[in-house]
Design an enzyme around this catalytic site. Structure first.
Site, PDB file in Angstrom:
ATOM      1  N   ARG A  21      34.527 -29.691  50.941  1.00  0.00           N
ATOM      2  CA  ARG A  21      32.780 -29.401  50.353  1.00  0.00           C
ATOM      3  C   ARG A  21      32.544 -28.594  49.994  1.00  0.00           C
ATOM      4  NH1 ARG A  21      32.254 -29.746  56.986  1.00  0.00           N
ATOM      5  NH2 ARG A  21      34.225 -30.756  57.834  1.00  0.00           N
ATOM      6  N   ASN A  53      19.033 -31.671  60.250  1.00  0.00           N
ATOM      7  CA  ASN A  53      18.924 -31.826  61.838  1.00  0.00           C
ATOM      8  C   ASN A  53      17.635 -30.962  62.141  1.00  0.00           C
ATOM      9  OD1 ASN A  53      21.022 -32.786  62.632  1.00  0.00           O
ATOM     10  ND2 ASN A  53      22.574 -31.174  62.637  1.00  0.00           N
ATOM     11  N   GLU A 184      28.511 -34.442  76.672  1.00  0.00           N
ATOM     12  CA  GLU A 184      27.225 -34.264  76.288  1.00  0.00           C
ATOM     13  C   GLU A 184      26.408 -35.356  76.373  1.00  0.00           C
ATOM     14  OE1 GLU A 184      27.861 -33.969  71.542  1.00  0.00           O
ATOM     15  OE2 GLU A 184      30.036 -32.873  71.704  1.00  0.00           O
ATOM     16  N   SER A 188      26.857 -36.344  68.237  1.00  0.00           N
ATOM     17  CA  SER A 188      25.776 -36.421  67.420  1.00  0.00           C
ATOM     18  C   SER A 188      26.176 -37.422  65.708  1.00  0.00           C
ATOM     19  CB  SER A 188      25.362 -34.709  66.316  1.00  0.00           C
ATOM     20  OG  SER A 188      26.696 -34.790  65.830  1.00  0.00           O
ATOM     21  N   ASP A 213      25.654 -30.737  76.891  1.00  0.00           N
ATOM     22  CA  ASP A 213      25.016 -30.705  76.120  1.00  0.00           C
ATOM     23  C   ASP A 213      23.812 -31.711  75.814  1.00  0.00           C
ATOM     24  OD1 ASP A 213      25.056 -30.529  72.824  1.00  0.00           O
ATOM     25  OD2 ASP A 213      26.779 -29.413  72.926  1.00  0.00           O
ATOM     26  N   HIS A 216      21.053 -32.633  70.550  1.00  0.00           N
ATOM     27  CA  HIS A 216      20.799 -33.313  70.038  1.00  0.00           C
ATOM     28  C   HIS A 216      19.603 -34.327  70.900  1.00  0.00           C
ATOM     29  CE1 HIS A 216      23.184 -33.294  66.208  1.00  0.00           C
ATOM     30  NE2 HIS A 216      24.559 -32.725  67.337  1.00  0.00           N
ATOM     31  N   THR A 244      20.211 -25.942  71.936  1.00  0.00           N
ATOM     32  CA  THR A 244      19.819 -25.160  70.821  1.00  0.00           C
ATOM     33  C   THR A 244      18.484 -25.026  70.682  1.00  0.00           C
ATOM     34  OG1 THR A 244      20.638 -25.051  68.091  1.00  0.00           O
ATOM     35  CG2 THR A 244      20.054 -27.033  68.907  1.00  0.00           C
ATOM     36  N   LYS A 247      17.874 -27.048  65.551  1.00  0.00           N
ATOM     37  CA  LYS A 247      18.184 -28.705  65.436  1.00  0.00           C
ATOM     38  C   LYS A 247      16.194 -28.768  65.872  1.00  0.00           C
ATOM     39  CE  LYS A 247      22.531 -28.692  65.865  1.00  0.00           C
ATOM     40  NZ  LYS A 247      23.818 -29.519  66.034  1.00  0.00           N
ATOM     41  N   THR A 277      24.753  -8.385  68.470  1.00  0.00           N
ATOM     42  CA  THR A 277      22.935  -8.025  68.201  1.00  0.00           C
ATOM     43  C   THR A 277      22.419  -9.255  68.204  1.00  0.00           C
ATOM     44  OG1 THR A 277      23.505  -6.525  67.219  1.00  0.00           O
ATOM     45  CG2 THR A 277      21.133  -6.900  66.722  1.00  0.00           C
ATOM     46  N   THR A 362      35.379 -33.830  60.963  1.00  0.00           N
ATOM     47  CA  THR A 362      33.988 -33.597  60.914  1.00  0.00           C
ATOM     48  C   THR A 362      34.231 -35.072  62.561  1.00  0.00           C
ATOM     49  OG1 THR A 362      33.193 -32.819  59.702  1.00  0.00           O
ATOM     50  CG2 THR A 362      31.843 -34.060  61.562  1.00  0.00           C
TER      51      THR A 362
HETATM   52  C1  LIG Z   1      24.965 -28.585  66.583  1.00  0.00           C
HETATM   53  C2  LIG Z   1      25.848 -28.376  67.192  1.00  0.00           C
HETATM   54  C3  LIG Z   1      25.525 -26.988  68.852  1.00  0.00           C
HETATM   55  C4  LIG Z   1      25.668 -25.875  68.076  1.00  0.00           C
HETATM   56  O1  LIG Z   1      24.470 -25.420  67.558  1.00  0.00           O
HETATM   57  P1  LIG Z   1      24.016 -24.792  66.879  1.00  0.00           P
HETATM   58  O2  LIG Z   1      22.528 -23.696  67.325  1.00  0.00           O
HETATM   59  O3  LIG Z   1      24.024 -25.425  65.779  1.00  0.00           O
HETATM   60  O4  LIG Z   1      24.742 -23.363  66.816  1.00  0.00           O
HETATM   61  C5  LIG Z   1      26.384 -27.717  69.765  1.00  0.00           C
HETATM   62  N1  LIG Z   1      27.103 -28.664  69.535  1.00  0.00           N
HETATM   63  C6  LIG Z   1      26.768 -29.418  69.308  1.00  0.00           C
HETATM   64  C7  LIG Z   1      27.069 -31.616  69.831  1.00  0.00           C
HETATM   65  C8  LIG Z   1      26.125 -29.499  68.295  1.00  0.00           C
HETATM   66  O5  LIG Z   1      25.882 -30.858  67.152  1.00  0.00           O
END
Ligand SMILES: *Cc1c(COP(=O)(O)O)cnc(C)c1O
Length: 406
Positions: A21, A53, A184, A188, A213, A216, A244, A247, A277, A362
């Site tokens: 990478r 993202n 999910e 992604s 999750d 995305h 998150t 993104k 923290t 990936t």
């Molecule tokens: C990017 C990602 C995460 C992690 O989120 P971050 O806030 O970037 O640490 C978790 N789940 C999926 C499916 C992701 O693509």
């Protein structure tokens, strides 16, 4: 052991596979996204970013920047501690209330990233519920897999997006055992979307806890940006919604939204929450401003979808092979790690177009791709330059095209 030569040998093997990478050094310019400066060997070039993202460009939104500036000036740089020891600020509490409201849940719990939220929440739930079995979609993100592994709970993988396979596996488990189903909404790399309602039907049939999750999906789908589950009217049937702030919301941080008891349980037992923290108050304030904006503004979402459809139409017309899916992610399939990197290098060098190659691990070997993420701020001209450049390299390298659209 000769440590240094061991490291070098391993890296050489990675390079030979085309999997090494190389990071592009970018300088983002607030107000100019998707344009950025690219630093390479002491030179600086302007590039158009096609793989961010920061899906909606919220990272440069005036309300987000104003909230962050204001909080930075009034509160200072860091949180000053873990949440337990002097690190819970007014901004953290406000953000958690905003997130609970976004998902129609009693409570929400913040983490330093989406990765940590999955790792800590799944790890804690699966470890602490006695004799728990986790059912994990075969294509779940690394952060979920690591959390589940860390819990040491029994884990069964169900076929990707396959409620029938999930049903079959759940039927083999003693009815009395706690069961946690992790999946999910938008995956992604392929950009496909889970059959959420059908998965929830199966969870309810077997009395399993559901964990989605929506990393995305949040900000991008649903009338208030609550995600795909909001769009489909399913949020109240899901036990845990994870997301998150890094993104579509354009800042940083992760969270879960769930019942008050579940959030309090994770707050009280998750090592990854307790011993780290808290996010800086300015980050929390910026994320809060972003969520508030996207709860009431739909122009970003509408334009985002329009841009995605436009890019897809143009690529289809040129016969550039993309993976079909119902989301905002456009995977252009190359199928070879070296070629994928070569195309990416060529786009950057000759056209100022930045698309990072996506290679193993990936995605599976043989499915190497360029993952295009159009945003509301990519112009017709940007799209034209991207499609023309891709068409050129597809011809030069005699890459396969699919049947041209009529
Ligand atoms: C990017 C990602 C995460 C992690 O989120 P971050 O806030 O970037 O640490 C978790 N789940 C999926 C499916 C992701 O693509």
């Amino acid at each position: 052991m000769d440590y240094q030569s061991f490291f070098q040998t391993e890296l050489t093997a990675l390079k030979d596979d085309g999997r090494y990478r190389i990071f592009a050094e970018l300088e983002r310019r607030a107000g100019s996204f998707p344009r950025a400066r690219h630093h390479v060997d002491g030179d600086v070039n302007e590039v158009t970013v096609w793989c961010s993202n920061d899906y909606l460009g919220m990272g440069q939104h005036p309300s987000v920047l104003a909230a962050m500036h204001e909080t930075l000036d009034s509160c200072g740089a860091g949180a000053g501690g873990t949440r337990n020891i002097s690190g819970t600020t007014h901004q953290h509490v406000q953000l958690e209330a905003e997130l609970a409201d976004l998902h129609g849940k009693e409570a929400a719990l913040l983490f330093t990233s989406g990765y940590v939220s999955n790792w800590a929440a799944l790890g804690t739930l699966a470890a602490r519920m006695p004799n728990c079995v986790v059912l994990s979609d075969a294509l779940n993100h690394a952060s979920m897999i690591e959390g589940i592994r860390h819990s040491r709970a029994e884990c069964l993988r169900f076929k990707h997006n396959d409620p029938a396979d999930l049903d079959r596996l759940l039927a083999t488990i003693e009815p009395g055992r706690p069961k946690l189903v992790a999946f999910e909404s938008v995956y992604s790399m392929d950009g496909d979307i889970a059959p959420i309602a059908e998965i929830l039907d199966v969870c309810e049939k077997h009395g399993a806890l559901s964990y989605i999750d929506e990393v995305h999906g949040v900000g991008l789908y649903g009338p208030r940006g609550g995600g795909v589950a909001e769009r489909e009217g399913l949020m109240d049937r899901i036990d845990v919604i994870e997301g998150t702030l890094g993104k579509a919301f354009g800042v940083m941080g992760g969270y879960i939204a769930a019942s008050a008891a579940l959030c309090d349980f994770v707050r009280s037992f998750a090592s990854g929450f307790i011993f780290s923290t808290a996010l800086p108050p300015a980050i929390a304030a910026g994320a809060c401003a972003s969520i508030r904006h996207l709860k009431v503004s739909t122009v970003e979402r509408t334009q985002h979808q329009e841009r995605v459809a436009h890019v897809r139409r143009r690529l289809d017309a040129m016969g550039i092979p993309t993976l079909d899916n119902p989301s905002h992610i456009i995977p252009i399939m190359v199928g070879d790690a070296h070629k994928c990197k070569m195309i990416s290098d060529w786009l950057l060098e000759h056209h100022g177009i930045y698309v990072q190659p996506i290679n193993y691990p990936t995605v599976p070997m043989g499915t190497e791709r360029l993952r295009i993420t159009p945003s509301p701020v990519h112009t017709d001209g940007d799209i034209d330059r991207l499609v023309t450049a891709l068409s050129e390299i597809w011809s030069q390298c005699a890459l396969a095209r699919r049947a041209m659209a009529a």
